[in-house]
Design an enzyme around this catalytic site. Structure first.
Site, PDB file in Angstrom:
ATOM      1  CB  THR A   1      -3.583  16.629 -12.058  1.00 40.20           C
ATOM      2  OG1 THR A   1      -3.968  17.860 -11.447  1.00 40.20           O
ATOM      3  CG2 THR A   1      -3.263  15.614 -10.981  1.00 40.20           C
TER       4      THR A   1
ATOM      5  CG  HIS B   1      -5.746  -2.607  -5.748  1.00 43.40           C
ATOM      6  ND1 HIS B   1      -5.150  -3.614  -6.475  1.00 43.40           N
ATOM      7  CD2 HIS B   1      -5.079  -2.573  -4.576  1.00 43.40           C
ATOM      8  CE1 HIS B   1      -4.185  -4.167  -5.761  1.00 43.40           C
ATOM      9  NE2 HIS B   1      -4.116  -3.549  -4.604  1.00 43.40           N
TER      10      HIS B   1
END
Length: 408
Positions: free
Chosen positions: A327, A379
């Site tokens: 992006t 994560h």
């Protein structure tokens, strides 16, 4: 002959849609393949066109009504525009129309164009002079696609100059506190739900780095004219980032993976989504098999997606899949941000504004065009070490583009 107007057959991932705009009203004549109604889903806007020459006989589903795949939303009468009138009545109406059209002929001679209703609405919304648009339809009629092409081909100066005029000025009496309540579109509601789900389900972290853009900018400056002449498309920054990300994804497979329940899915290909901002909301069309694409292929595909996105022409197949997303908030002036994951992907790369800053180079201070990079990652799937090394790999390849070619 009466024909049922049905909503398009939605893909499996789309349960229902909403009637966005009826471009024709009951009794209004339409030509074959002329746009009559837009159906908005949570991913794309689907267009329904007239099945033949005729008129809209009845509207069953009004604007903002929810419709299911293949549901009847109206009725269409084929050939009704010219069949229902007696000969004498039609002759008298023809004469009346000829008289009424005399001033219109004068207008046409002064440069006015024949517009379809959809084209006229789009032209009015974007402050486009119809006489400046070249028509490709029947008898020189200006179609919606002609207006869209004219808007996309406008010089940047025109678009920037017209922006202030697009913002309506509302006269508000002193002390008043006006509010405007507008229902959220289905696409905007879908975007909101996905972004909230991403934050609630993923263990999302963001790591940052910065890249010296001078090598890429020098390369573009050296070859931009030759590139444009050879490939008929401008050489942009996104193709370099897509190729650098592809090489980094091959070295760090966890960043190119996704989570499906308790399973980790590793993808042996690189399908990179490119976030595109539109009036209706953010959409993410996907570049397929970027590893096998050249810079020119990437640039051409991005331009094609951008044109489709502005015209609401992106299909479900253009946006499904994707193993990684890029992006670019820099085009709006963003200096640094933390992009949100695009589920079920496990990472997203954020590009930002290129800004000159004093940097220490070999003990000397130099002013260099720098860009902050941000990598948001899940994560649960990616360790911090892998995320940092992935971002460093992209930085090194951009600062020394030969690494992309040599795979070092």
């Amino acid at each position: 002959m009466s024909i049922e107007i049905k909503a398009p057959v939605f893909p499996e991932s789309v349960a229902e849609g909403t009637v966005a705009t009826w471009h024709k009203q009951p009794g209004e004549a339409c030509e074959r393949d002329e746009l009559i109604v837009d159906i908005e889903t949570d991913k794309v806007v689907l267009e329904v066109v007239a099945p033949a020459d005729g008129v809209i006989e009845e509207i069953i589903k009004n604007e903002d009504d929810v419709v299911e795949s293949g549901e009847v939303i109206g009725k269409f009468k084929e050939g009704a525009a010219g069949e229902s009138k007696p000969a004498e009545e039609s002759k008298s109406e023809d004469k009346a129309e000829e008289k009424a059209e005399e001033p219109k002929k004068e207008e046409a001679s002064s440069g006015d164009a024949i517009l379809s209703p959809a084209a006229r609405k789009l032209a009015e919304e974007n402050d486009v002079d119809p006489s400046a648009v070249k028509g490709t339809g029947k008898d020189g009629r200006v179609t919606k696609e002609d207006v869209q092409n004219h808007i996309s081909n406008k010089p940047a100066a025109d678009s920037s100059a017209s922006k202030p005029a697009e913002m309506p000025k509302v006269d508000v009496a002193q002390g008043e506190r006006p509010e405007k309540r507008v229902p959220m579109t289905r696409l905007r509601a879908s975007i909101a739900k996905r972004l909230v789900d991403a934050q609630q389900t993923a263990a999302m972290l963001t790591t940052f780095n910065e890249v010296n853009m001078k090598p890429i900018m020098d390369l573009r400056s050296q070859y931009k004219d030759s590139f444009l002449k050879r490939h008929d498309v401008k050489l942009g920054f996104m193709s370099f980032f897509a190729k650098a990300a592809t090489e980094a994804l091959k070295r760090f497979p966890a960043v190119n993976a996704s989570i499906d329940g308790n399973d980790m899915v590793y993808h042996g290909y690189q399908d990179i989504g490119v976030a595109v901002s539109t009036d209706r909301g953010l959409v993410v069309p996907v570049l397929r098999d970027v590893d096998s694409m050249g810079l020119a292929d990437i640039e051409k595909t991005i331009v094609d997606y951008g044109t489709k996105a502005k015209g609401g022409k992106l299909g479900i197949e253009d946006m499904t899949g994707g193993t990684f997303t890029i992006t670019n908030g820099g085009i709006f002036g963003s200096l640094i941000s933390t992009p949100i994951l695009n589920p079920p992907q496990t990472a997203i790369l954020g590009m930002h504004k290129i800004q000159e800053r004093p940097m220490a180079v070999n003990g000397q201070v130099e002013v260099l065009p720098m860009m902050y990079l941000a990598l948001s990652y899940d994560h649960r799937m990616i360790d911090g070490k892998e995320a940092v090394q992935f971002l460093v790999a992209i930085k090194e390849m951009l600062e020394d583009p030969a690494r992309i070619l040599l795979d070092v």
